[in-house]
Motif scaffolding. Structure first.
Motif, short mmCIF file in Angstrom:
data_model
loop_
_atom_site.label_atom_id
_atom_site.label_comp_id
_atom_site.label_asym_id
_atom_site.label_seq_id
_atom_site.Cartn_x
_atom_site.Cartn_y
_atom_site.Cartn_z
N ARG A 1 -3.30 0.31 4.70
CA ARG A 1 -3.27 1.52 3.90
C ARG A 1 -3.07 2.73 4.80
NH1 ARG A 1 -7.26 2.26 -1.04
NH2 ARG A 1 -7.25 0.01 -0.95
N TRP B 1 6.58 3.82 -14.44
CA TRP B 1 5.13 3.84 -14.54
C TRP B 1 4.60 5.16 -15.07
CZ3 TRP B 1 3.89 0.78 -9.49
CH2 TRP B 1 4.01 -0.58 -9.79
N ARG C 1 -3.59 7.00 -9.77
CA ARG C 1 -4.49 6.08 -9.06
C ARG C 1 -3.97 5.80 -7.66
NH1 ARG C 1 -8.07 1.02 -10.26
NH2 ARG C 1 -8.19 0.37 -8.09
N VAL D 1 4.24 -4.08 -6.23
CA VAL D 1 3.07 -3.74 -7.05
C VAL D 1 2.00 -3.20 -6.11
CG1 VAL D 1 1.35 -4.65 -8.66
CG2 VAL D 1 3.61 -5.70 -8.54
N PRO D 2 1.33 -2.10 -6.47
CA PRO D 2 0.27 -1.63 -5.58
C PRO D 2 -0.82 -2.68 -5.45
CG PRO D 2 0.69 -0.05 -7.36
CD PRO D 2 1.47 -1.27 -7.67
N PHE E 1 -3.38 0.04 -17.14
CA PHE E 1 -3.26 -1.35 -16.74
C PHE E 1 -2.05 -2.04 -17.37
CE2 PHE E 1 -4.62 -5.85 -16.92
CZ PHE E 1 -4.55 -6.07 -15.56
N ILE F 1 1.09 -1.41 -15.51
CA ILE F 1 1.28 -2.23 -14.31
C ILE F 1 1.68 -3.65 -14.69
CG2 ILE F 1 0.05 -3.31 -12.40
CD1 ILE F 1 -0.94 -0.85 -11.64
N ASN G 1 -4.61 -8.65 -10.07
CA ASN G 1 -4.61 -8.87 -11.52
C ASN G 1 -3.25 -9.30 -12.03
OD1 ASN G 1 -7.29 -8.19 -12.09
ND2 ASN G 1 -6.80 -6.03 -11.88
N MET H 1 -5.57 -11.78 -21.58
CA MET H 1 -4.45 -11.15 -20.88
C MET H 1 -3.20 -12.02 -20.84
SD MET H 1 -4.98 -9.16 -17.39
CE MET H 1 -5.26 -10.51 -16.29
N TRP I 1 0.84 -1.21 0.00
CA TRP I 1 0.00 0.00 0.00
C TRP I 1 0.87 1.24 0.00
CZ3 TRP I 1 -4.63 -0.73 -1.52
CH2 TRP I 1 -5.38 -1.85 -1.13
N ASP J 1 -3.90 -2.53 -5.31
CA ASP J 1 -5.07 -2.35 -6.17
C ASP J 1 -5.02 -3.27 -7.38
OD1 ASP J 1 -5.61 -0.15 -4.59
OD2 ASP J 1 -4.38 1.12 -5.86
N GLU J 2 -3.83 -3.44 -7.91
CA GLU J 2 -3.71 -4.20 -9.15
C GLU J 2 -2.99 -5.52 -8.95
OE1 GLU J 2 -5.31 -3.63 -11.65
OE2 GLU J 2 -5.99 -1.64 -11.06
N ALA K 1 0.42 2.93 5.89
CA ALA K 1 1.31 3.41 4.85
C ALA K 1 1.17 4.92 4.69
CB ALA K 1 1.00 2.71 3.52
#
Lengths: 552, 295
Positions: B247, B223, B230, A111-112, B211, B214, A118, B124, A83, A114-115, B250
């Motif tokens: 979170r 990035w 985001r 990697v955050p 996306f 990432i 995925n 993907m 985070w 959020d993703e 952090a």
């Protein structure tokens, strides 16, 4: 090797055209190959790419390594979610310090979160697996990958490491699949999760006492909304902060919240949100809604907005935890409402005589090892040694510049942290200076009390709230939800969809579009759509492993 | 001679004007709101239900963003992939469209292949495997090459090229031009509106790269701005109490409030592409129409 040709061709093309950004591609394809699979590919890719750096791992299989293990520099790659923002620099000073201390070449990828959900499956499917794989918790993917043999079983290794060994069984169960431990979890106190907190000054202003039952809670919440508890002459307050999908509701003990505590008439444990206890909570919320004690818009309110309103002094009851919090919001509340006092509402006495909140699973985040490491005991040892080192608890009162381990882990005083009033405070944005950032391992506290969260806080208001919350919770029982300790594939597959339906029904019940009399109908729907199968499977697993819900 | 306007006409005009004004207000308002919040102090933001006119204009959020290397660097990255990506996309799309207007052997087959991607995507993981196999992982090219040609844009551009009279090609051939010369001297100059329109499409697409960045870039320093945005904007709104705790932890550094930083970051990330828009707009409308409606 067709692929290699393409890569080389492409690299050559990049060199010729001199286009920026291409250099990275070449490098990475190489490090990816290096991190995958067997030593053979590693060797070949390292030699072909002709790296000048002699330190990079050559996992040369020219063995008799036993004698030289500790001298050998090992390349260790990891992927993990975070985070943190900004993300730690993979080549930061903290990483260099780790490399030196443990004689490794650490390649961390962040990697955050959020993703991350995925990205990780893609990386897994592509066979790019690094040596260490971090995850936020145990989910269907974790269990699937463990069963498919992607992770290294750790049962035979952990006893050698003092800090790792001390992880309690209830937490090991969570990361155990078919009897094998597949990950090392990070500590998070079971006791200090979100708890209902109340504006004690409002109670005093209105001459009310701390609620001890749902009836009293109802009276208090309605009074908070109607009787101007902040004495500003305006009708601008609400009783309880509720957000969409009923976050957090009014959990006043294990019997009434969504954990698996209640039993059905067959004696099976059932999910909280279809229990009679939960119905009682929904009934309360319905009454509060009718009386205007919760926001009319709660069904579309984000929990972040409800929290914002609470800390702006517009709501009397909300949820906060005494662990891992930021002082900003508390300071904000005290500045705009100088008389504000906060207290945790003690859990209500349940029908079965128990009194306590449902605890958290006792861990947050975990690290698995790549199954391909099984032929490389040196590397396994090195990784576990590092994890063990960072997991070794340093008592809160020793977390200062006098303690060499703490000082090193935090990147050194003045670089990673500063000492203020005898407390070590992280320097903003200095993640990359601290070795402890890079493996994402936290101290494992021997008991929840040892975390002493109030000690590290600066703001007196926050500090006093946290201290009083900890004092209360210390003497309060915590229910350990056994469902966290088993892996039911039906549960993983279906529960979120079922929970969604329940949330829709209960939302309608609270706003009066559906009668609370329909509760049993809703439960039937839940059970017939697969809920009963989940309950059967979970209970069967619990019986098989001899796991039961317990009070701690 | 001006046409005499009846009362009914004027009423209709008035209603139209009113509705359009309302519509533009509805669209502009969020921007205004974001701007107002980005300049407000946290105290004011928290205590005002609906903040329209901040009493004090505070620059903390902007200061924080300009102080942080990540945001500026990511803007640079995004500008780079937007410029390079749009050029590469336009080049590849127009050359392929040009090839597909010629009566070549197998032309229908190639057109079918293009149309095929309209309906079936690889998904993907296969795409990732290809990007990996070609060594593009961690390179900016992974953001540019895989989506360089949009099948839709290609078809529309081919249609546009088809509307250029065939006689021009023949005349050029008689004058001794080869294919490359026809492409550069005849087709491209005549297609400026289409190029501008698709350039803008591609540019906006690249500007919004999120996306894939990432997925394909492992090094956070590469990035794009949307990823960073985001990360900055995402507010704690989760039912997972542990995630929200983490979170929170952090965040616990002494940063300006995430809400106002988020708003400021949105403004800063939107402005550059907004600036480009007016310059291309006149070509834009024309180009899209010309491509789609055949006269």
């Amino acid at each position: 090797m067709k692929t290699n040709k393409i890569v080389t061709l492409f690299a050559a093309l990049c060199l010729v055209t001199g286009l920026a950004g291409c250099g990275g591609s070449n490098n990475n394809s190489e490090s990816n190959t290096a991190s995958t699979n067997n030593a053979e590919t590693t060797d070949s890719s390292n030699t072909t790419t002709n790296k000048t750096n002699a330190n990079t791992t050559t996992n040369t299989t020219t063995d008799n390594a036993a004698a030289t293990t500790t001298d050998k520099k090992l390349e260790i790659s990891s992927i993990q979610g975070t985070w943190a923002s900004p993300l730690p620099d993979p080549a930061g000073n903290g990483a260099k310090m780790i490399n030196e201390k443990f004689n490794v070449d650490l390649k961390s990828q962040f990697v955050p979160y959020d993703e991350y959900a995925n990205k990780l499956p893609v990386v897994m499917a592509a066979g790019d697996l690094p040596d260490m794989i971090g995850m936020e918790g145990v989910d269907a993917n974790f269990v699937k990958w463990a069963k498919q043999g992607a992770f290294l079983p750790l049962n035979d290794y952990i006893d050698k490491y003092d800090a790792i060994k001390n992880i309690p069984k209830s937490v090991w169960d969570a990361v155990t699949v078919d009897g094998k431990i597949y990950a090392i979890p990070n500590y998070f106190p079971a006791k200090y999760g979100k708890k209902p907190i109340i504006r004690k000054d409002w109670l005093d202003n209105l001459g009310l006492s701390m609620p001890t039952s749902y009836d009293e809670l109802k009276k208090v919440a309605i009074a908070f909304a109607k009787n101007d508890p902040d004495k500003d002459g305006k009708n601008d307050t609400l009783g309880l902060g509720l957000a969409k999908s009923i976050v957090y509701g009014a959990w006043m003990g294990a019997e009434w919240d969504s954990g698996w505590y209640n039993k059905n008439d067959k004696g099976q444990l059932i999910p909280g949100n279809i229990s009679e206890g939960f119905k009682k909570q929904v009934t309360l919320l319905r009454d509060l809604y009718k009386e205007g004690a919760i926001s009319k818009d709660w069904a579309v309110t984000k929990s972040a907005d409800a929290r914002k309103d609470f800390f702006a002094g517009k709501i009397g009851i909300y949820y906060e935890q005494p662990y891992d919090i930021s002082e900003t919001r508390f300071k904000q509340l005290k500045e705009t409402n100088p008389t504000a006092e906060l207290a945790v509402i003690p859990p209500f006495t349940q029908d079965d005589g128990q009194q306590g909140f449902t605890g958290l699973p006792g861990y947050y985040e975990l690290h698995s090892l790549n199954a391909n490491l099984k032929d490389d005991p040196d590397k396994i040892d090195r990784i576990l040694e590092m994890i063990n080192y960072f997991m070794t608890f340093i008592p809160v009162d020793q977390r200062n510049d006098q303690n060499p381990e703490f000082d090193w882990q935090h990147g050194g005083v003045g670089k990673g942290y500063n000492m203020e009033n005898g407390v070590a405070l992280d320097i903003d944005g200095a993640f990359s200076e601290m070795p402890e950032t890079y493996l994402g391992i936290r101290y494992w506290a021997p008991t929840d009390e040892d975390t002493q969260p109030a000690m590290v806080l600066q703001d007196p208001f926050t500090k006093s709230f946290v201290q009083s919350a900890v004092d209360l919770l210390k003497n309060t029982k915590t229910y350990l939800d056994p469902v966290n300790r088993v892996h039911s594939d039906l549960l993983y597959a279906k529960v979120s969809e079922l929970d969604q339906t329940v949330a829709e029904h209960t939302t309608k019940m609270i706003v009066g579009q559906e009668s609370i009399e329909d509760w049993d109908k809703m439960v039937q729907e839940y059970l017939s759509k697969g809920g009963q199968d989940i309950i059967d499977q979970v209970n069967q697993l619990l019986d098989k492993d001899g796991i039961a819900g317990e009070w701690k | 001679m001006p046409i005499k306007r009846t009362l009914a006409d004027r009423i209709t005009d008035g209603i139209n004007l009113f509705l359009l004004l309302l519509l533009s207000l509805v669209m502009l308002f969020p921007f205004y709101y974001i701007t107002a919040v980005s300049f407000s102090s946290y105290e004011e933001f928290v205590n005002t239900d609906f903040l329209l006119f901040p009493k004090a204009w505070v620059l903390d959020a902007y200061r924080f963003i300009f102080d942080s290397k990540e945001f500026i660097r990511s803007i640079g990255v995004t500008v780079y992939i937007t410029v390079v990506g749009s050029i590469v996309s336009l080049l590849l799309t127009s050359t392929m469209a040009f090839a597909l207007i010629r009566k070549l052997w197998g032309q229908r087959f190639y057109l079918f292949l293009v149309l095929f991607t309209f309906i079936f995507g690889a998904g993907m993981i296969p795409t990732y495997l290809i990007v990996k196999a070609t060594g593009l992982i961690d390179s900016y090219w992974s953001l540019i090459i895989p989506d360089a040609i949009s099948a839709f844009n290609l078809i529309v551009m081919r249609q546009f090229f088809l509307s250029i009279p065939e006689e021009l090609h023949e005349a050029a051939v008689i004058d001794g031009a080869n294919d490359l010369q026809i492409y550069t001297r005849i087709i491209l100059p005549l297609s400026k509106p289409a190029l501008a329109a698709f350039g803008l499409f591609y540019a906006v697409g690249q500007w919004n790269t999120y996306f894939t960045a990432i997925l394909y870039l492992n090094d956070p320093s590469k990035w794009t701005v949307q990823v960073i945005l985001r990360q900055i904007v995402i507010l704690d709104d989760t039912t997972n109490t542990l995630a929200s705790a983490a979170r929170e932890a952090a965040r616990s550094a002494h940063l300006p409030p995430p809400e106002t930083i988020g708003m400021a970051a949105i403004i800063l990330a939107t402005i550059p592409i907004l600036i480009v828009y007016p310059f291309l707009q006149k070509h834009f409308a024309k180009g899209v129409m010309l491509g789609s409606v055949k006269g």
